[in-house]
Motif scaffolding. Structure first.
Motif, mmCIF file in Angstrom:
data_model
loop_
_atom_site.group_PDB
_atom_site.id
_atom_site.type_symbol
_atom_site.label_atom_id
_atom_site.label_comp_id
_atom_site.label_asym_id
_atom_site.label_seq_id
_atom_site.Cartn_x
_atom_site.Cartn_y
_atom_site.Cartn_z
ATOM 1 N N SER A 112 25.976 21.512 6.576
ATOM 2 C CA SER A 112 24.719 21.647 4.859
ATOM 3 C C SER A 112 23.863 21.956 5.641
ATOM 4 O O SER A 112 23.697 21.584 6.571
ATOM 5 C CB SER A 112 24.694 21.580 3.484
ATOM 6 N N ALA A 113 22.455 23.040 5.060
ATOM 7 C CA ALA A 113 21.576 23.207 5.774
ATOM 8 C C ALA A 113 19.873 23.183 5.006
ATOM 9 O O ALA A 113 21.142 24.012 3.752
ATOM 10 C CB ALA A 113 21.634 23.383 6.674
ATOM 11 N N LEU A 114 19.323 23.123 5.311
ATOM 12 C CA LEU A 114 17.893 23.743 4.176
ATOM 13 C C LEU A 114 17.358 24.075 5.527
ATOM 14 O O LEU A 114 16.831 24.162 7.134
ATOM 15 C CB LEU A 114 17.611 22.215 4.308
ATOM 16 N N GLY A 115 16.335 24.940 4.919
ATOM 17 C CA GLY A 115 15.970 25.922 5.606
ATOM 18 C C GLY A 115 13.840 25.882 5.102
ATOM 19 O O GLY A 115 13.473 24.666 5.290
ATOM 20 N N THR A 116 13.351 26.234 6.122
ATOM 21 C CA THR A 116 11.879 25.920 6.061
ATOM 22 C C THR A 116 11.537 27.688 5.476
ATOM 23 O O THR A 116 11.981 28.529 5.514
ATOM 24 C CB THR A 116 11.089 25.909 8.219
ATOM 25 N N VAL A 117 9.925 27.230 5.168
ATOM 26 C CA VAL A 117 9.432 27.938 4.328
ATOM 27 C C VAL A 117 7.566 28.237 5.107
ATOM 28 O O VAL A 117 7.819 27.548 5.515
ATOM 29 C CB VAL A 117 9.408 27.902 3.156
ATOM 30 N N PRO A 118 6.795 29.479 4.469
ATOM 31 C CA PRO A 118 5.655 30.057 4.863
ATOM 32 C C PRO A 118 4.776 29.014 3.963
ATOM 33 O O PRO A 118 4.490 29.288 2.895
ATOM 34 C CB PRO A 118 5.475 31.267 5.400
ATOM 35 N N LEU A 119 4.715 27.522 3.971
ATOM 36 C CA LEU A 119 4.201 26.588 2.686
ATOM 37 C C LEU A 119 3.128 27.370 2.656
ATOM 38 O O LEU A 119 2.113 27.530 1.134
ATOM 39 C CB LEU A 119 4.562 25.787 2.851
ATOM 40 N N THR A 120 2.695 27.897 3.336
ATOM 41 C CA THR A 120 0.781 27.931 3.538
ATOM 42 C C THR A 120 0.828 29.257 1.803
ATOM 43 O O THR A 120 -0.650 29.585 2.175
ATOM 44 C CB THR A 120 -0.088 28.930 4.796
ATOM 45 N N ASN A 121 1.627 30.696 1.997
ATOM 46 C CA ASN A 121 1.162 31.295 1.091
ATOM 47 C C ASN A 121 2.529 30.976 -0.097
ATOM 48 O O ASN A 121 4.208 31.095 0.422
ATOM 49 C CB ASN A 121 1.955 32.603 1.774
ATOM 50 N N PRO A 122 2.252 30.375 -1.020
ATOM 51 C CA PRO A 122 3.701 30.002 -1.851
ATOM 52 C C PRO A 122 4.302 30.953 -2.536
ATOM 53 O O PRO A 122 5.642 30.842 -2.751
ATOM 54 C CB PRO A 122 2.510 29.029 -2.956
ATOM 55 N N ASN A 134 20.117 32.472 -0.638
ATOM 56 C CA ASN A 134 21.548 33.301 -0.588
ATOM 57 C C ASN A 134 22.223 33.428 0.941
ATOM 58 O O ASN A 134 22.817 34.384 0.430
ATOM 59 C CB ASN A 134 20.334 34.988 -1.197
ATOM 60 N N LEU A 135 21.053 32.606 1.153
ATOM 61 C CA LEU A 135 22.117 33.305 2.672
ATOM 62 C C LEU A 135 23.355 32.351 3.014
ATOM 63 O O LEU A 135 23.778 31.326 3.727
ATOM 64 C CB LEU A 135 21.715 32.741 3.859
ATOM 65 N N GLY A 136 23.361 30.916 1.827
ATOM 66 C CA GLY A 136 24.403 29.822 1.707
ATOM 67 C C GLY A 136 22.936 28.561 1.865
ATOM 68 O O GLY A 136 23.786 27.798 1.960
ATOM 69 N N LEU A 137 22.262 28.562 2.093
ATOM 70 C CA LEU A 137 21.244 27.290 2.406
ATOM 71 C C LEU A 137 21.252 25.925 0.842
ATOM 72 O O LEU A 137 21.060 27.093 0.220
ATOM 73 C CB LEU A 137 19.849 27.547 3.028
ATOM 74 N N LYS A 138 21.053 25.531 1.112
ATOM 75 C CA LYS A 138 20.937 24.426 -0.092
ATOM 76 C C LYS A 138 19.781 24.279 -0.745
ATOM 77 O O LYS A 138 19.271 23.851 -2.125
ATOM 78 C CB LYS A 138 21.745 23.035 0.020
ATOM 79 N N GLY A 139 18.192 25.020 -0.032
ATOM 80 C CA GLY A 139 16.617 24.729 -0.516
ATOM 81 C C GLY A 139 16.202 24.552 0.952
ATOM 82 O O GLY A 139 16.419 25.378 1.606
ATOM 83 N N VAL A 140 14.897 23.809 0.940
ATOM 84 C CA VAL A 140 14.496 23.813 2.204
ATOM 85 C C VAL A 140 14.011 23.010 2.365
ATOM 86 O O VAL A 140 14.280 21.513 0.869
ATOM 87 C CB VAL A 140 13.019 24.929 1.372
ATOM 88 N N ILE A 141 13.475 21.997 3.345
ATOM 89 C CA ILE A 141 12.612 20.912 3.843
ATOM 90 C C ILE A 141 11.082 21.957 3.795
ATOM 91 O O ILE A 141 10.956 22.082 4.121
ATOM 92 C CB ILE A 141 13.681 20.554 5.709
ATOM 93 N N ILE A 142 10.043 20.209 3.134
ATOM 94 C CA ILE A 142 8.372 20.965 3.134
ATOM 95 C C ILE A 142 8.147 19.761 3.517
ATOM 96 O O ILE A 142 8.623 18.900 3.856
ATOM 97 C CB ILE A 142 7.820 21.204 2.207
ATOM 98 N N GLY A 143 6.638 20.247 4.062
ATOM 99 C CA GLY A 143 6.140 18.762 4.339
ATOM 100 C C GLY A 143 5.244 18.289 3.487
ATOM 101 O O GLY A 143 5.272 19.142 2.154
ATOM 102 N N PRO A 144 4.404 16.984 3.142
ATOM 103 C CA PRO A 144 3.646 16.716 1.930
ATOM 104 C C PRO A 144 3.039 17.805 1.344
ATOM 105 O O PRO A 144 2.141 16.202 0.928
ATOM 106 C CB PRO A 144 3.744 15.415 2.232
ATOM 107 N N GLY A 145 2.385 18.888 1.584
ATOM 108 C CA GLY A 145 1.052 19.298 1.368
ATOM 109 C C GLY A 145 0.455 19.984 2.364
ATOM 110 O O GLY A 145 1.249 19.720 3.774
ATOM 111 N N LEU A 146 -1.229 20.463 2.164
ATOM 112 C CA LEU A 146 -1.823 21.457 3.445
ATOM 113 C C LEU A 146 -2.564 20.387 3.516
ATOM 114 O O LEU A 146 -3.601 19.720 2.446
ATOM 115 C CB LEU A 146 -1.770 22.710 3.377
#
Length: 311
Positions: A112-122, A134-146
């Motif tokens: 299974s996999a998690l994706g990544t997102v442009p957290l700087t623009n919520p 929608n591609l089948g990923l289970k969610g995302v991994i993000i940093g602890p903030g900005l």
């Protein structure tokens, strides 16, 4: 056995880095004989680009040898790219997410996999999260903030609204701490990394965000940092100060049980303490493979927590 906390860089992402080498200031540096090149992006946190990071066959073989039957793959924190413009972060997120989705589709029983997102623009991060799931990923991994922004801030509400709607896993992984006191003896990694998790986790817990968005599955790396060990102090503050209790419906130790944690602690007594305080169903086996400080093989089975997160 599950391994919830692993990292990988697909070939398409490596190709993107090479194609955009100048734009993101990517460097492959030979540090010493007998080791692979170190990858450094934008003069940030460099790491040895071991074969296990980029070779699918080696990754799968080593997971199998360790007795892992299902692995959850995450992008590496060094490629979150939060210090670049939205279009750059969105582009690499799309490449990363699509590549991981294709790999997991080829072996769904093992990966299974998690994706990544442009957290700087919520707002944009919410869209990328939606597309990734929608591609089948289970969610995302993000940093602890900005810088200057905690995850509990209103700034991030569009992202958490979508994560809640999609019932996404949000795996919060620290970045290196910038505290100038830690510039020695590997302390940015040794204690700075779990300290970043501690600050983020404590803020999220006390903010009441988990009541506002109860369907987001928030997972904290490295056993939740130092938070579980200091939960008694938070409970005392809850009794003492309205600034601590005003947004909570129960004491902090009860909220501690509503998040998930991995087993990347390297110490059985610490892991036993975590399980005692949050419950076995909230602790997922993880390794941080293949980084230098990985727990290998991952500690414990904890099948219940793994299934509850992924199903």
């Amino acid at each position: 056995m599950y391994d919830f906390h692993t990292h990988f860089i697909p070939s398409d992402v490596l190709a993107w880095l090479k194609d955009n080498q100048r734009t993101v200031n990517a460097k492959w540096i030979k540090k010493e004989e007998g080791k692979d090149d170190f990858l450094v992006v934008n003069e940030k946190w460099g790491f040895e680009l071991k074969r296990a990071f980029i070779d699918e066959n080696k990754y799968l073989a080593e997971q199998e040898m360790a007795g892992v039957t299902h692995s959850v793959i995450s992008p590496i924190p060094q490629l979150f790219m939060y210090d670049f413009p939205d279009e750059i972060v969105t582009e690499i997120s799309s490449v990363y997410n699509r590549s991981l989705a294709e790999w997991t589709h080829s072996a769904p029983e093992r990966l299974s996999a998690l994706g990544t997102v442009p957290l700087t623009n919520p707002v944009l991060a919410a869209k990328v999260l939606h597309d990734a799931m929608n591609l089948g990923l289970k969610g995302v991994i993000i940093g602890p903030g900005l810088e200057g922004q905690m995850l509990s801030d209103e700034f991030f509400i569009p992202f958490f609204e979508e994560a809640n709607r999609m019932k996404a896993i949000v795996f919060i992984h620290p970045l290196l701490c910038e505290d100038p006191r830690l510039k020695r003896r590997m302390m940015p990694n040794l204690i700075g990394v779990p300290w970043e998790t501690t600050v983020c986790a404590t803020d999220l817990l006390l903010s009441g965000l988990i009541d506002q968005f109860p369907d987001v599955k928030i997972v904290f790396a490295h056993g939740g940092g130092f938070l579980p060990y200091q939960i008694g102090r938070l409970d005392k503050g809850y009794e003492q100060w309205t600034l601590v209790s005003s947004k909570l419906k129960a004491k902090p130790s009860e909220y501690l049980k509503r998040f998930w944690y991995d087993t990347v602690l390297w110490n059985q007594d610490s892991l036993d303490f975590l399980i005692k305080n949050v419950g076995d169903e909230r602790v997922v086996p993880g390794s941080d493979y293949p980084f230098d400080l990985c727990v290998w093989p991952p500690t414990g089975k904890h099948e219940l927590a793994g299934r509850s997160l992924l199903e």
